[in-house]
Write a protein that holds these residues in place. Structure first.
Motif: not given
Lengths: 328, 166
Positions: A45, A47, A1, A3-6
């Motif tokens: 997808n 962010d 998957m 890249n993302f922030s959480l």
């Protein structure tokens, strides 16, 4: 998957604010069973993900009007096995338990179930056009393989179906979805929560951007005596519905006092027509009545080739589900 | 497609097979990848990686879940048990013993998931009919087709009312 922030948010206000203020490409995440899967296929997808599991939406509680409130992050399994749900809303319990697998029901939440996206193969296949995934690119299902697709309420832009079982039962039960957003909280009747594809199949629901589901409310009337959830599919467990029927009856002697029928697997949203139901109140509960009802509920049904069989299947399934509900 | 660069990682703490473990990871690390790649707990298998096969099944607070569809960051504060955490020292969990006695596997790839699902089923106290056992175990696929013996092992555990936990 991708890249993302959480962020793990601690209040609904913070969640809603963050959802709108950080980037537009945010998603709330609760159980994640559908979202993570779609992210692995690169269909979604985001962010930024906002984990809402710490919010106080994890309980099932009684409502002042004798209804039941299902917190948005209660799992599907905990809902289906809950004592009150089993006793007063067995239709809902049966619908939930007919869907997915044990593992998925242990993770998936009630709010997330409403937000499930279609299982149309072309929506998942990023190499093909899909108006839902990429508005304006075209619909591959119209002229392609469309065995699992819609026969009611579709448009030339999209013939996808909504995959949920739970929502079909919620539609029959007249549930209400509680949401909160930047401009405050509001209640959305379940029949107005999901939408037909029209010219904007990319929109599954009528939620405003950033709005967050907090609970699902069930009214007092649960049709716990005469009900049936009939799911027709390619194998008897762990498969999506080709056609499903949530049927609920209130009977006095042999007279119909209330009738609710909602269909899954046939449209972009659970298919229910209260105006048709009204016409059958005070009629006799007979196979002939139910056949006439079925004709009216699926009036205007249209097949696209591979899914033509669903028209007859839906009709027969409606009658069978109503007869089973009646005999209970 | 362009990858956005998110340099930040998070230090998380997981309650794993009875011990507290710290780990610094990216948000997109699934629980399955954390178990296999960072803790070397390779008993949990990656099959489809999409929640369809059940090879990645682990127990979270006693309930079976697909670790491939869960982010490790989101499992903090919960009790995670993998197949490695079921035995007590040299003593196998009764479900593990039953799988041996009933010859409930061929290649063995799906077995850790099948065993974790069985323990989860025992915790649910469900499976009163053969149909219900089959339905509640349908999230675990066995491509060798050892279902007949898997079913016997599960059924024996349910009938003997074996305790499922941890």
């Amino acid at each position: 998957m991708n890249n993302f922030s959480l962020t793990q948010v601690d209040s609904a206000e913070e969640a809603v604010k963050t959802a709108r203020l950080s980037t537009e490409n945010n998603r709330y995440i609760a159980g994640g069973t559908n979202l993570i899967d779609l992210m692995k296929y690169r269909v979604e997808n985001p962010d930024h993900l906002l984990d809402i599991n710490r919010l106080n939406f994890s309980e099932i509680s009684s409502l002042p009007d004798n209804g039941l409130r299902l917190g948005a992050t209660v799992t599907n399994a905990d809902t289906a096995y809950h004592q009150e749900v089993q006793k007063n809303y067995p239709l809902l319990a049966k619908a939930i338990l007919s869907g997915a697998s044990t593992q998925l029901r242990n993770m998936a939440t009630d709010g997330g179930n409403l937000m499930q996206r279609t299982r149309c193969y072309y929506f998942y296949d990023t190499a093909t056009p899909c108006n839902k995934r990429e508005p304006g690119s075209g619909c591959s299902a119209l002229e392609g393989f469309n065995r699992i697709h819609a026969i009611l309420g579709a448009s030339e832009k999209c013939i996808a179906t909504h995959p949920s079982d739970m929502c079909v039962a919620l539609a029959a039960l007249d549930a209400t979805v509680q949401v909160t957003g930047e401009s405050g909280s509001r209640s959305i009747p379940i029949l107005e929560f999901h939408r037909l594809p029209g010219d904007h199949p990319e929109k599954d629901t009528n939620l405003e951007p950033g709005e967050l589901i907090t609970a699902i409310d069930l009214p007092e009337k649960g049709f716990s005596q005469h009900f049936e959830y009939l799911k027709v599919r390619d194998r008897p467990s762990y498969a999506f519905a080709l056609v499903s029927v949530a049927a609920a009856l209130e009977i006095d002697g042999s007279t119909i006092k209330d009738i609710r029928v909602s269909l899954g697997g046939v449209a972009h949203k659970p298919w229910r027509l209260p105006e048709v139901e009204q016409q059958f109140i005070d009629q006799q509960a007979t196979p002939q009545t139910f056949e006439a009802f079925a004709e009216k509920l699926i009036a205007g049904a249209k097949g696209y080739g591979d899914n033509d069989f669903k028209i007859k299947l839906a009709k027969k399934s409606i009658v069978r589900a109503l007869l089973t509900a009646l005999e209970k | 497609m362009e990858y956005k660069n998110y340099p930040e990682t998070h230090e998380i703490e997981l309650q794993l097979n009875g011990t507290s473990q710290k780990l610094t990871i990216s948000p997109w690390t699934t629980l399955l990848d954390a178990l296999r790649e960072y803790f070397q707990l390779t008993g949990t298998k990656k099959g489809c990686d999409h929640g369809q096969c059940g090879a990645c099944t682990v127990l979270v607070d006693g309930k079976a879940i697909n670790s491939c569809l869960s982010l490790a960051m989101m499992q903090q504060g919960k009790k995670i048990t993998t197949v490695e955490g079921l035995a007590q020292g040299e003593n196998l969990h009764p479900v593990q013993q039953a799988f041996i006695e009933h010859d409930a596997f061929q290649c063995g790839y799906c077995t850790p998931g099948q065993i974790c699902s069985t323990v989860g089923l025992l915790n649910m106290k469900k499976g009163n009919t053969p149909e219900e056992i089959r339905d509640l175990m349908s999230g675990n696929i066995c491509r060798c087709g050892a279902y007949a013996n898997i079913f016997k092992a599960v059924e024996e555990m349910v009938q003997k009312e074996v305790s499922g936990t941890p």
